[in-house]
Write a protein that holds these residues in place. Structure first.
Motif, PDB file in Angstrom:
ATOM      1  N   GLY A 282       0.810  -1.225   0.000  1.00  0.00           N
ATOM      2  CA  GLY A 282       0.000   0.000   0.000  1.00  0.00           C
ATOM      3  C   GLY A 282       0.830   1.256   0.000  1.00  0.00           C
ATOM      4  N   SER A 283       0.386   2.201   0.786  1.00  0.00           N
ATOM      5  CA  SER A 283       0.944   3.557   0.795  1.00  0.00           C
ATOM      6  C   SER A 283       2.453   3.574   1.029  1.00  0.00           C
ATOM      7  CB  SER A 283       0.226   4.354   1.879  1.00  0.00           C
ATOM      8  OG  SER A 283       0.984   5.460   2.297  1.00  0.00           O
ATOM      9  N   SER A 284       3.102   4.595   0.423  1.00  0.00           N
ATOM     10  CA  SER A 284       4.559   4.722   0.521  1.00  0.00           C
ATOM     11  C   SER A 284       5.014   5.361   1.835  1.00  0.00           C
ATOM     12  CB  SER A 284       5.058   5.594  -0.633  1.00  0.00           C
ATOM     13  OG  SER A 284       4.508   6.898  -0.516  1.00  0.00           O
ATOM     14  N   ARG A 285       4.091   5.698   2.716  1.00  0.00           N
ATOM     15  CA  ARG A 285       4.406   6.457   3.932  1.00  0.00           C
ATOM     16  C   ARG A 285       5.566   5.832   4.725  1.00  0.00           C
ATOM     17  NH1 ARG A 285      -1.575   5.370   6.320  1.00  0.00           N
ATOM     18  NH2 ARG A 285      -1.988   6.092   4.219  1.00  0.00           N
ATOM     19  N   GLU A 286       6.631   6.581   4.838  1.00  0.00           N
ATOM     20  CA  GLU A 286       7.793   6.102   5.601  1.00  0.00           C
ATOM     21  C   GLU A 286       7.475   6.100   7.098  1.00  0.00           C
ATOM     22  OE1 GLU A 286      11.452   7.146   3.819  1.00  0.00           O
ATOM     23  OE2 GLU A 286      12.498   7.343   5.727  1.00  0.00           O
TER      24      GLU A 286
ATOM     25  N   ILE B 235       8.310  -0.622  -1.620  1.00  0.00           N
ATOM     26  CA  ILE B 235       8.570   0.703  -1.044  1.00  0.00           C
ATOM     27  C   ILE B 235       8.828   0.566   0.454  1.00  0.00           C
ATOM     28  CG2 ILE B 235       7.764   3.089  -0.777  1.00  0.00           C
ATOM     29  CD1 ILE B 235       5.984   2.734  -3.189  1.00  0.00           C
TER      30      ILE B 235
END
Lengths: 460, 204
Positions: free
Chosen positions: B79-83, B105
């Motif tokens: 899903g989301s690339s949020r680090e 990612i």
């Protein structure tokens, strides 16, 4: 050597290859937004490193912005602070920002293509996984984390391992009521949510060749939902026609020169892929999802599989569905048409064409959120706003909105939302919300019926 | 970046497949502008019910499990690339995440933060879950130098792959930024060449 489209663009951007390690990949265009950039700016400041190429960065505010009263100060204090930091950081570093209220403001993956920033052959990154959208133009575009945002700020490059090559072919004629969203939901339902991990995916075949740029963007947008770092489609006349004349597109002689280069961006006959899948367009029907990842999709008239994956029971329990169940006639109280997947003018034309002369069902709360100020303006110009208003839909101002519910646009706990966004993860549209992914056409039909319905029967 | 060489510790099992980064750190916590404080919101909606009470049958809330190793089901971090997901895991106290598959990612983000993603075979992942089921105080040794993960009581082990460059970075605590900045001359040269390369492609 015969090369794929992906190889041609990648190889043209390798500054250096590190032995037994990643490539130093040059990035032509960096897009940033308020949520994944502040920590990167802080890191640079701490290390006293300047932004290397500010003219290759464009910023927008989209993720946490309100979709009402955008002219007023943002109510949520944390969001306001994050937006203010973006403005300050852009100002301090000479980065162009299309902030809230600017005529070019919008969701990063909607505004960049419509401004002509997205072009064939470019390498593009953004701290957002749906950066894969820009691959629709025959560009290498992918999402990155904040550490990598910092790297691109510092060097206009990234250290990345070259992904493997995947090709998905879809040939034939699409049936009535089947949209680009259905095509990609179908592909992901067949291949699964991690089938693309480690790959860059080229979409080929006449279905994609015949698609508009908006449709191609919808398809490439969801490449990440099968795990692929990005997706891309070879540029052709449709691409050139879309790019030409846009604000930041090359003009005149420069356009012709670049176009000559773009025309070389095709996979050579006989080039090899590490993995390849083919599907028939005739097999695709309007799709909906029933679970908590985008790979859990069925035909709208289908039934939830009886035998699923290891964690399917958890997903079905969250959604309140049973194995073997059909979702036809399931009452739906919320629909959302928007997000970087489906908030371009064509998506709203599609929804409006179905809605025109009809009314939404009493029980339905229907939210329409354009992807950008320019799309919003076009909606008005074409009179689609009247169609939506007369049907009882709420038309809002642009932003990411209920796709990830960082602002006030949330779906209440336990409620189903037929949504044109890209993720049906638990709580994605608000704590306890239950998302059913679908096309703008399916969402429009659901809003009118107040339940999931096989609308294809009523199409002319 | 914090260095990583070897770690021997107990582990927390999380036997769910396709854990996405929205679960690891929900979007409503992404409004922060610094990296601090994400640990308390790790797996927020799985750890706590809507009244803020800990969910009893969630493994991170169960006293019998502890340690700096998280063992999770297939396709972790999609899903989301949020680090922020990697920051949250790190801040909570995890140093290693084991799964049979990682989303691209997330894997990159973890490596950039000194959080080691260890990818094992589906069979060995089952062995790991089984070992914890048998004894929730089972220890595991993660040896980055030798790229090996071992179940201490049985001695069973498996090798894992990691990019040689990334391995060096982790062992020495290097990150990519300094390296890339040291390459700016080569990058400037590349920029000058770009137009010629396009013209050459047309000639071919």
């Amino acid at each position: 050597m015969k090369k794929t489209l992906f190889d041609k663009i990648w190889d043209a951007h390798v500054v250096e290859s590190i032995p037994d390690g990643p490539d130093i990949l040059y990035i032509d265009q960096h897009l940033i937004h308020e949520v994944t950039s502040p920590q990167a700016f802080n890191e640079l400041k701490e290390r006293e490193i300047p932004v290397f190429r500010p003219n290759k960065i464009v910023a927008t505010a989209d993720h946490n912005t309100p979709t009402e009263n955008q002219h007023l100060p943002v109510k949520d204090l944390l969001s306001r602070k994050q937006l203010k930091e973006l403005s300050q950081n852009c100002e301090e570093n000479n980065i162009t920002l299309y902030g809230l209220g600017h005529p070019y403001n919008g969701i990063v993956h909607v505004m960049a293509p419509e401004l002509g920033i997205t072009q064939p052959g470019k390498t593009m990154v953004c701290g957002d996984s749906h950066t894969s959208t820009h691959g629709a133009f025959g560009a290498i575009a992918f999402g990155i984390g904040t550490s990598q945002v910092t790297q691109v700020f510092a060097s206009q490059c990234l250290l990345v391992e070259k992904p493997k090559r995947l090709r998905v072919n879809v040939n034939g004629d699409l049936r009535k009521g089947v949209t680009p969203k259905d095509v990609i939901l179908y592909v992901i339902s067949k291949l699964g949510t991690n089938s693309g991990t480690g790959y860059f995916c080229e979409y080929a075949g006449d279905v994609f060749e015949n698609m508009s740029m908006e449709g191609r963007m919808t398809v490439c947008n969801m490449s990440i939902e099968m795990g692929a770092r990005g997706g891309l489609i070879a540029p052709d006349q449709t691409t050139y026609d879309y790019v030409e004349g846009r604000e930041f597109a090359p003009k005149g002689e420069e356009f012709d020169k670049l176009k000559a280069y773009w025309e070389t961006l095709k996979t050579d006959e006989g080039a090899e892929f590490d993995q390849e899948y083919s599907f028939d367009a005739e097999d695709i029907e309007p799709m909906i999802t029933y679970g908590t990842n985008p790979g859990m999709g069925i035909k709208i008239t289908g039934a939830i599989p009886v035998e699923g994956g290891k964690s399917d029971a958890k997903a079905l329990s969250y959604m309140g569905f049973k194995p073997g169940e059909s979702l036809i006639d399931k009452p739906i109280n919320y629909i959302f048409i928007g997000s970087c997947t489906n908030s371009r003018i064509e998506d709203f034309r599609m929804a409006a064409s179905y809605i025109k002369g009809k009314k939404k069902a009493e029980n339905v709360n229907a939210l329409i959120v354009p992807g950008s100020r320019q799309v919003a303006a076009q909606i008005q110009e074409e009179g689609l706003d009247k169609v939506f208003e007369e049907a009882g839909f709420r038309l809002r101002q642009p932003g990411c909105s209920a796709c990830l519910a960082m602002n006030d646009d949330k779906i209440p706990e336990g409620e189903y939302c037929v949504s044109t966004s890209n993720r049906n993860f638990e709580g994605r549209q608000g704590q306890g919300s239950r998302t059913i992914l679908a096309s703008p056409l399916t969402a429009a039909a659901t809003a009118v019926a107040g339940k999931i319905t096989d609308f294809t029967k009523s199409l002319n | 970046m914090e260095k990583f060489t070897t770690l021997q510790d107990t582990a927390v099992p999380l036997e769910v497949e396709n854990i996405d980064t929205d679960q690891i750190i929900p979007a409503r916590f992404l409004k922060a502008t610094d990296k601090a404080g994400f640990g308390e919101n790790l797996f927020k909606d799985w750890r706590f019910d809507k009244d803020g009470k800990p969910v009893e049958d969630f493994s991170l809330n169960q006293d019998q499990y502890s340690g700096q190793i998280l063992i999770a089901g297939n396709n972790f971090g999609c899903g989301s690339s949020r680090e922020h997901a990697a920051w949250a895991l790190k801040a909570y106290g995890f140093k290693v995440v084991v799964s049979s598959y990682f989303a691209d990612i997330f894997k990159g983000n973890a490596l950039n933060n000194g959080l080691l993603p260890v990818q094992v075979s589906p069979e060995f992942l089952d062995e790991l879950f089984l070992a914890i089921k048998k004894d929730n105080k089972e220890s595991f040794k993660v040896d980055l130098e030798n790229q090996k993960i071992q179940i201490i009581s049985s001695g069973k082990s498996e090798n894992f792959a990691i990019d040689a460059y990334k391995k060096t970075c982790l062992i020495n605590g290097f990150d990519d930024i300094e390296f890339l900045v040291s390459k700016l001359d080569a990058i400037k040269k590349f920029e000058e060449k770009q137009t010629q390369m396009r013209e050459a492609a047309i000639q071919e």
